[in-house]
Design an enzyme around this catalytic site. Structure first.
Site, PDB file in Angstrom:
ATOM      1  N   TYR A 147       0.847  -1.189   0.000  1.00 55.05           N
ATOM      2  CA  TYR A 147       0.000   0.000   0.000  1.00 55.05           C
ATOM      3  C   TYR A 147       0.882   1.238   0.000  1.00 55.05           C
ATOM      4  O   TYR A 147       2.030   1.207   0.444  1.00 55.05           O
ATOM      5  CB  TYR A 147      -1.014   0.008   1.144  1.00 55.05           C
ATOM      6  CG  TYR A 147      -0.503  -0.145   2.566  1.00 55.05           C
ATOM      7  CD1 TYR A 147       0.221   0.866   3.205  1.00 55.05           C
ATOM      8  CD2 TYR A 147      -0.813  -1.288   3.304  1.00 55.05           C
ATOM      9  CE1 TYR A 147       0.643   0.735   4.512  1.00 55.05           C
ATOM     10  CE2 TYR A 147      -0.396  -1.429   4.619  1.00 55.05           C
ATOM     11  CZ  TYR A 147       0.330  -0.407   5.222  1.00 55.05           C
ATOM     12  OH  TYR A 147       0.748  -0.544   6.526  1.00 55.05           O
ATOM     13  N   CYS A 148       0.355   2.320  -0.566  1.00 53.93           N
ATOM     14  CA  CYS A 148       1.096   3.577  -0.743  1.00 53.93           C
ATOM     15  C   CYS A 148       2.489   3.329  -1.333  1.00 53.93           C
ATOM     16  O   CYS A 148       3.505   3.714  -0.750  1.00 53.93           O
ATOM     17  CB  CYS A 148       1.219   4.318   0.589  1.00 53.93           C
ATOM     18  SG  CYS A 148       1.711   6.052   0.415  1.00 53.93           S
TER      19      CYS A 148
END
Length: 285
Positions: A147-148
């Site tokens: 994620y990110c």
């Protein structure tokens, strides 16, 4: 000048907010960093190293608020006991909890400016110093499936444990990192995967959101095979800065900073209410 020169400050002002508990909200943190950017950028303060922890909070990026079924994703986060806010620095959704230590390094932007990569390199260098007694190599490269994701994801053997972002304001630069110290990296990643699954539902979107694969994320405790705590890592952090500086000292906001903080805090609350189009946004933080 190389990245290490950014860490070798004559003085480091330390603001430790890592043990304030669940009542310390993430919007307060963003207001803190904006206040410190203003203070350091205006030469009212030396460089600052701030540590902070937030409990069960998902920090969204501005692009996340444009997901086609955003409310369903937010409702899921609430049902899992997570608060949510929208950050004022770059990036996408991340999970913060009691096992995630966040560090901000705030520098004054020089006349020639601090190159963006130089700020990232300084944080990467700091983390390498902090864990130099372990043999594993800490790499900085994008971990696809995390994620990110970004080009300065920090990982060991292909598993991401940290992400870095930057915020620039009023001649100050805040380089921010989240470090997954303990707990399950996969479980944190599953929270974000479920959020995207519900908020996107496979729809075609202009912006490309990450296809989260939980198995590519882990905590430092999992990667090192040693149970680390946030206080353990805080000690490493402080000892590292002590070795890189002539002087480090503990501090809190003072003088004009208290007024600046109040203004920035109200601003980030208003911004979150506007972005999320939810009158209760300020109260769920």
């Amino acid at each position: 000048m190389n990245a290490i020169s950014l860490l070798k400050q004559k003085e480091w002002r330390i603001i430790d907010q890592s043990s304030l508990g669940p009542l310390f909200g993430a919007l307060q943190s963003f207001a803190m960093d904006d206040t410190l950017c203003t203070s350091v950028g205006g030469a009212n303060s030396p460089s600052v190293a701030r540590s902070w922890v937030h409990h069960r909070t998902v920090v969204l990026g501005i692009q996340d608020t444009r997901l086609p079924f955003l409310q369903e994703g937010l409702d899921h986060l609430k049902s899992r006991g997570f608060r949510y806010i929208v950050r004022n620095s770059g990036g996408l959704a991340v999970v913060l909890d009691a096992g995630v230590l966040n560090i901000s390094l705030i520098f004054k932007d020089s006349d020639k400016g601090i190159d963006i990569n130089r700020g990232y390199d300084a944080m990467w260098e700091l983390i390498q110093h902090m864990f130099a007694d372990f043999p594993q190599t800490i790499e900085a490269k994008e971990i696809v499936g995390s994620y990110c994701p970004g080009s300065y994801d920090l990982s060991i053997n292909g598993k991401k444990f940290a992400g870095i972002s930057q915020r620039r304001l009023r001649n100050g630069v805040a380089v921010q990192i989240y470090l997954c110290v303990n707990g399950s990296g996969q479980e944190r990643a599953k929270v974000i995967k479920d959020f995207y699954d519900l908020a996107k539902k496979g729809e075609q979107t202009k912006f490309e959101y990450p296809l989260v694969e939980p198995e590519v994320m882990a905590s430092l405790s999992e990667l090192y095979g040693v149970e680390l705590s946030v206080p353990d890592v805080m000690l490493r952090f402080l000892n590292t800065l002590k070795g890189l500086s002539d002087n480090i000292y503990a501090s809190q906001l003072a003088g004009k900073e208290l007024d600046w903080y109040e203004g920035y805090y109200q601003r980030v609350i208003a911004r979150n209410e506007k972005v999320l189009d939810d009158e209760s946004a300020g109260s769920v933080i």
